[in-house]
Design an enzyme around this catalytic site. Sequence first.
Site, PDB file in Angstrom:
ATOM      1  N   SER A  56       0.868  -1.186   0.000  1.00  0.00           N
ATOM      2  CA  SER A  56       0.000   0.000   0.000  1.00  0.00           C
ATOM      3  C   SER A  56       0.901   1.232   0.000  1.00  0.00           C
ATOM      4  CB  SER A  56      -0.837  -0.039   1.281  1.00  0.00           C
ATOM      5  OG  SER A  56      -1.318   1.232   1.654  1.00  0.00           O
ATOM      6  N   TYR A 110      -2.870  -0.949  10.116  1.00  0.00           N
ATOM      7  CA  TYR A 110      -2.897  -1.202   8.668  1.00  0.00           C
ATOM      8  C   TYR A 110      -1.512  -0.932   8.066  1.00  0.00           C
ATOM      9  CZ  TYR A 110      -4.507  -0.914   3.773  1.00  0.00           C
ATOM     10  OH  TYR A 110      -4.678  -1.113   2.424  1.00  0.00           O
TER      11      TYR A 110
HETATM   12  P1  NDP Z   1     -12.139  -4.758  -0.845  1.00  0.00           P
HETATM   13  O1  NDP Z   1     -12.746  -4.491   0.478  1.00  0.00           O
HETATM   14  O2  NDP Z   1     -12.910  -4.477  -2.086  1.00  0.00           O
HETATM   15  O3  NDP Z   1     -11.616  -6.256  -0.933  1.00  0.00           O
HETATM   16  C1  NDP Z   1     -11.098  -6.949   0.153  1.00  0.00           C
HETATM   17  C2  NDP Z   1     -11.128  -8.402  -0.182  1.00  0.00           C
HETATM   18  O4  NDP Z   1     -10.564  -9.159   0.878  1.00  0.00           O
HETATM   19  C3  NDP Z   1     -12.540  -8.916  -0.391  1.00  0.00           C
HETATM   20  O5  NDP Z   1     -12.544  -9.814  -1.470  1.00  0.00           O
HETATM   21  C4  NDP Z   1     -12.841  -9.637   0.910  1.00  0.00           C
HETATM   22  O6  NDP Z   1     -13.780 -10.672   0.681  1.00  0.00           O
HETATM   23  C5  NDP Z   1     -11.462 -10.169   1.264  1.00  0.00           C
HETATM   24  N1  NDP Z   1     -11.286 -10.433   2.692  1.00  0.00           N
HETATM   25  C6  NDP Z   1     -11.234  -9.535   3.704  1.00  0.00           C
HETATM   26  N2  NDP Z   1     -11.099 -10.154   4.881  1.00  0.00           N
HETATM   27  C7  NDP Z   1     -11.057 -11.481   4.613  1.00  0.00           C
HETATM   28  C8  NDP Z   1     -10.943 -12.653   5.409  1.00  0.00           C
HETATM   29  N3  NDP Z   1     -10.826 -12.591   6.746  1.00  0.00           N
HETATM   30  N4  NDP Z   1     -10.938 -13.849   4.786  1.00  0.00           N
HETATM   31  C9  NDP Z   1     -11.074 -13.932   3.446  1.00  0.00           C
HETATM   32  N5  NDP Z   1     -11.167 -12.868   2.643  1.00  0.00           N
HETATM   33  C10 NDP Z   1     -11.174 -11.660   3.221  1.00  0.00           C
HETATM   34  O7  NDP Z   1     -10.769  -3.920  -0.824  1.00  0.00           O
HETATM   35  P2  NDP Z   1      -9.630  -3.649  -1.901  1.00  0.00           P
HETATM   36  O8  NDP Z   1      -9.889  -4.362  -3.157  1.00  0.00           O
HETATM   37  O9  NDP Z   1      -9.417  -2.206  -1.905  1.00  0.00           O
HETATM   38  O10 NDP Z   1      -8.387  -4.306  -1.147  1.00  0.00           O
HETATM   39  C11 NDP Z   1      -7.661  -5.409  -1.628  1.00  0.00           C
HETATM   40  C12 NDP Z   1      -6.251  -5.330  -1.099  1.00  0.00           C
HETATM   41  O11 NDP Z   1      -5.623  -4.163  -1.611  1.00  0.00           O
HETATM   42  C13 NDP Z   1      -6.176  -5.216   0.423  1.00  0.00           C
HETATM   43  O12 NDP Z   1      -5.046  -5.945   0.886  1.00  0.00           O
HETATM   44  C14 NDP Z   1      -5.967  -3.738   0.633  1.00  0.00           C
HETATM   45  O13 NDP Z   1      -5.338  -3.478   1.840  1.00  0.00           O
HETATM   46  C15 NDP Z   1      -5.088  -3.424  -0.556  1.00  0.00           C
HETATM   47  N6  NDP Z   1      -5.012  -2.021  -0.926  1.00  0.00           N
HETATM   48  C16 NDP Z   1      -6.115  -1.324  -1.345  1.00  0.00           C
HETATM   49  C17 NDP Z   1      -5.986  -0.015  -1.741  1.00  0.00           C
HETATM   50  C18 NDP Z   1      -7.128   0.790  -2.251  1.00  0.00           C
HETATM   51  O14 NDP Z   1      -6.961   2.005  -2.482  1.00  0.00           O
HETATM   52  N7  NDP Z   1      -8.290   0.224  -2.464  1.00  0.00           N
HETATM   53  C19 NDP Z   1      -4.702   0.685  -1.699  1.00  0.00           C
HETATM   54  C20 NDP Z   1      -3.612  -0.150  -1.248  1.00  0.00           C
HETATM   55  C21 NDP Z   1      -3.778  -1.440  -0.883  1.00  0.00           C
HETATM   56  P3  NDP Z   1     -14.966 -11.056   1.723  1.00  0.00           P
HETATM   57  O15 NDP Z   1     -15.462  -9.778   2.300  1.00  0.00           O
HETATM   58  O16 NDP Z   1     -15.974 -11.792   0.901  1.00  0.00           O
HETATM   59  O17 NDP Z   1     -14.310 -11.947   2.732  1.00  0.00           O
END
Ligand code: NDP
Length: 255
Positions: free
Chosen positions: A144, A157
């Site tokens: 990130s 985070y």
């Molecule tokens: P979303 O909230 O859209 O996606 C998060 C994903 O993680 C979902 O598919 C969710 O699925 C899954 N998830 C969360 N917790 C669990 C768990 N305990 N077990 C299984 N699956 C889990 O967020 P983003 O797409 O934005 O984030 C994706 C990654 O990118 C993360 O690591 C985030 O930190 C990182 N990121 C995002 C940025 C942004 O600007 N959006 C910037 C930098 C990094 P479900 O809820 O069905 O479990």
Amino acid sequence: MKMFDLTGKVALVTGGNGGIGLGMATGLAEAGAAVAITGRNAEKNKAALAALKKLGGKAIAIAADVTDEKQCRAIVADTVKQLGRIDILVNNAGMNIRKQPQDYTLAEWQQVMRTNLDSAFMMSQAAYPHMKKAGQGKIICIGSMTTIFGAPFVAPYGASKGAIVQMARSMATAWAKDNIQVNSVLPGFIDTDLTKGARRDVPGLGDRVVGRTPAGRWGVPPDLAGTAVFLASAASDFVTGTAIPVDGGFSVQML
Ligand code: NDP
């Protein structure tokens, strides 16, 4: 181009049912990989699976929680059982709890660390024997801008996102002998469910990001697809331990 071709490869993307994970899973599927996605939410899994299947290749969805070690091992075993192998692992699942550092409970701190960092460790450990046996592998961790920068509302985070990149570097050095490359992607601000929450919690964030980003816009999940394909393909066979920002220039702008 052949160098980027993923035909015959199997990719596993945690958190692949939405946001950045689905953006990367889509890119990997378009490059020819069979794709396994995971997430806890059955509805999101179903919708993402339908979208991936439309691309014509094999795809499966596994409902699981990556904070649980047994489930991490089961996700990998299930992928190998259903798709035959695992060549590419994307450690993407993640979450945030936005508070001032003094306001977190230890349980909240641990929830963020377990979801963002411990899961990536457990998934990589579970995938390693399969990659070692195959004589090749690609692991992609998601960092990130908080890997590089601080912010008042990201103490756990940012700690998890700094650590995941350092973990990837250690794995890169340990597993180079097995022809496994381990790299990280550092997304800038990408429009997803996660950042919809951030825009709600942090007043003015939407406009501040646009003003602070040289590209002059928020990213969208498809912006991550190309880097995922590069890091998953033969094109990156001599690239390991690095962290590639995909941020519209956010991390190189001084003011
Ligand atoms: P979303 O909230 O859209 O996606 C998060 C994903 O993680 C979902 O598919 C969710 O699925 C899954 N998830 C969360 N917790 C669990 C768990 N305990 N077990 C299984 N699956 C889990 O967020 P983003 O797409 O934005 O984030 C994706 C990654 O990118 C993360 O690591 C985030 O930190 C990182 N990121 C995002 C940025 C942004 O600007 N959006 C910037 C930098 C990094 P479900 O809820 O069905 O479990």
